[in-house]
Design an enzyme around this catalytic site. Structure first.
Site, mmCIF file in Angstrom:
data_model
loop_
_atom_site.group_PDB
_atom_site.id
_atom_site.type_symbol
_atom_site.label_atom_id
_atom_site.label_comp_id
_atom_site.label_asym_id
_atom_site.label_seq_id
_atom_site.Cartn_x
_atom_site.Cartn_y
_atom_site.Cartn_z
ATOM 1 N N ILE A 89 0.874 -1.185 0.000
ATOM 2 C CA ILE A 89 0.000 0.000 0.000
ATOM 3 C C ILE A 89 0.911 1.235 0.000
ATOM 4 O O ILE A 89 1.777 1.348 0.864
ATOM 5 C CB ILE A 89 -0.897 0.020 1.269
ATOM 6 C CG1 ILE A 89 -1.841 -1.199 1.334
ATOM 7 C CG2 ILE A 89 -1.681 1.351 1.388
ATOM 8 C CD1 ILE A 89 -2.968 -1.228 0.317
ATOM 9 N N HIS A 90 0.756 2.096 -0.982
ATOM 10 C CA HIS A 90 1.556 3.332 -0.953
ATOM 11 C C HIS A 90 0.871 4.516 -1.623
ATOM 12 O O HIS A 90 1.364 5.634 -1.575
ATOM 13 C CB HIS A 90 2.918 3.114 -1.633
ATOM 14 C CG HIS A 90 2.832 3.109 -3.134
ATOM 15 N ND1 HIS A 90 2.412 2.013 -3.843
ATOM 16 C CD2 HIS A 90 3.095 4.066 -4.059
ATOM 17 C CE1 HIS A 90 2.425 2.286 -5.140
ATOM 18 N NE2 HIS A 90 2.829 3.534 -5.303
#
Ligand code: UD1
Ligand code: UDP
Length: 372
Positions: free
Chosen positions: A213-214
């Site tokens: 997740i970024h």
């Protein structure tokens, strides 16, 4: 032909590795009176940690950058502006016949804009992708870059249609496939002997979930961030959840007081090199991600994928039923029920991302457009 290539962020190193290898092969295949392609690499420094940058140059055999601009992190305007200024100096100095940019980061836009202002033709690899969500910084970067470029290397038919719908002349559009697919074929075979990431983290094949997740829309929205990571912590009570943690996300978790819960429940590891990442992807039971590259790699390695976003640029994967878009509040439910929603039967038979020769096609088109 002299080309300047602008890269700066993790996925761009992987894409450029594939194209730079094709440049070397092209040059080796020339007869004595044909001109080689001379490529100069510019690293903007957008990503700079050892494990966000150097590791890729080392393990993917990318030539060391000819220029390292060392721009680093800043707000969008400041970062893009500083890059623009420094790239312009390089271009004035090198006077290339063409500038090559990749994807949709601030480095992409700065490279394209610096070149266009100097009337240097721009080639864009991964042209035509659209989320149709202009809140995303990447959407602005890719739309502007596509409208500046004179050679648009589209990875998919969808991307070609998007460009035509925006009025871009068909003569500029080249459907070449996805260089990330080339990379997955080339490196995918090599990882088994090169990576021991499973052993290092006591993981068994198909007995863990991989997550990354970024994306700003998830990290910078405290409610989405909390919902995603509370959900993943809940899943981690049933099966290990491995998280190579992007620095942006680490900062967000610390800011929202979620970091301790996450490191206590998930298998949190620092960002890893591409070969370790491919090993983790190939052996995962399921991948939950908001990354563009990782969504496709899940497909390349036949692993079911959940994309934690409202839209995706790689819509073919959703249409084929091997990826599903999920909102944070239903993540836990979809992870548990994945078999009902995602089917991988026979998917690789009709790959929408080309045949593994995208980089070679790009180089062929570039070399035939030397006088444009
Ligand atoms: C950028 C791209 C995104 C791409 C991603 C790949 C833009 C607008 N976004 O997002 O499209 O998917 O790269 O990973 O260009 N940081 C470090 N060390 C580093 C790099 C970053 O600590 O080596 C931290 C900094 O606090 C920085 C933050 O991560 O502010 C975000 O980095 P940045 O490059 O601005 O954006 P990404 O989220 O990485
Ligand atoms: N990747 C990697 N190490 C990691 C996380 C990702 O090598 O710790 C690779 C991943 O396999 C893919 C690319 O980086 O090839 C995707 O980069 P990212 O998710 O940062 O960006 P995006 O594709 O969303 O722009």
């Amino acid at each position: 032909m002299k080309i300047v290539t602008i890269i700066g962020a993790r996925p761009q190193f992987i894409k450029a590795a594939t194209v730079s290898r094709a440049v070397t092969e092209y040059n080796k295949s020339l007869t004595h009176n044909q001109k080689p392609i001379e490529e100069f690499l510019v690293h903007t420094g957008q990503h700079y940690d050892e494990n966000m940058s150097d590791v890729f140059f080392e393990e993917l055999d990318i030539p060391q950058p000819d220029y390292h601009l060392g721009i680093g992190s800043a707000s969008h305007g400041a970062q893009t502006g500083r890059m623009l200024e420094e790239i312009e100096k390089v271009l004035l100095n090198k006077e290339p016949e063409r500038v090559l940019v990749y994807g949709d980061t601030n480095s992409t836009l700065a490279g394209a804009l610096a070149a266009a202002k100097l009337h240097i033709p721009v080639a864009h690899v991964e042209a035509g992708l659209r989320s149709f969500n202009r809140q995303m910084p990447e959407e602005i970067n890719r739309v502007l870059t596509d409208h500046i470029a004179d050679m648009l290397f589209a990875p998919t038919q969808t991307a070609v249609e998007n460009l035509k719908n925006e009025g871009i002349s068909e003569e500029k559009i080249f459907l070449v496939g996805d260089v990330m697919y080339d990379a997955s074929l080339y490196y995918g075979k090599r990882v088994t002997e090169k990576s021991n990431i499973l052993e290092q983290n006591h993981l068994q094949p198909r007995q863990y979930i991989l997550t990354t997740i970024h994306r700003a829309e998830n990290t910078d929205d405290p409610v989405r961030l909390r919902t995603i990571f509370e959900g993943l912590s809940q899943i981690a009570e049933e099966i290990p959840v491995v998280l190579p943690l992007h620095p942006r996300t680490q900062a967000a978790l610390i800011r929202e007081n979620l970091y301790k819960t996450v490191i206590d429940s998930l298998v949190v590891i620092p960002p890893i090199g591409y070969l370790d990442m491919v090993m983790l992807e190939k052996n995962a039971r399921l991948i939950a991600t908001d990354s563009g590259g990782v969504q496709k790699e899940a497909y390349f390695y036949s692993v079911p994928c959940i994309t934690v976003r409202q839209e995706t640029e790689w819509i073919e994967l959703v249409d084929m039923g091997c990826n599903i878009l999920v909102e944070p509040h239903s993540l836990v439910w979809f992870i548990r029920e994945i078999k009902e929603y995602v089917s991988l039967n026979g998917i690789l038979g009709n790959c929408p991302y080309g045949n593994g020769y995208s980089a070679k096609k790009i180089i062929n088109y570039l070399s035939h457009h030397q006088t444009v």
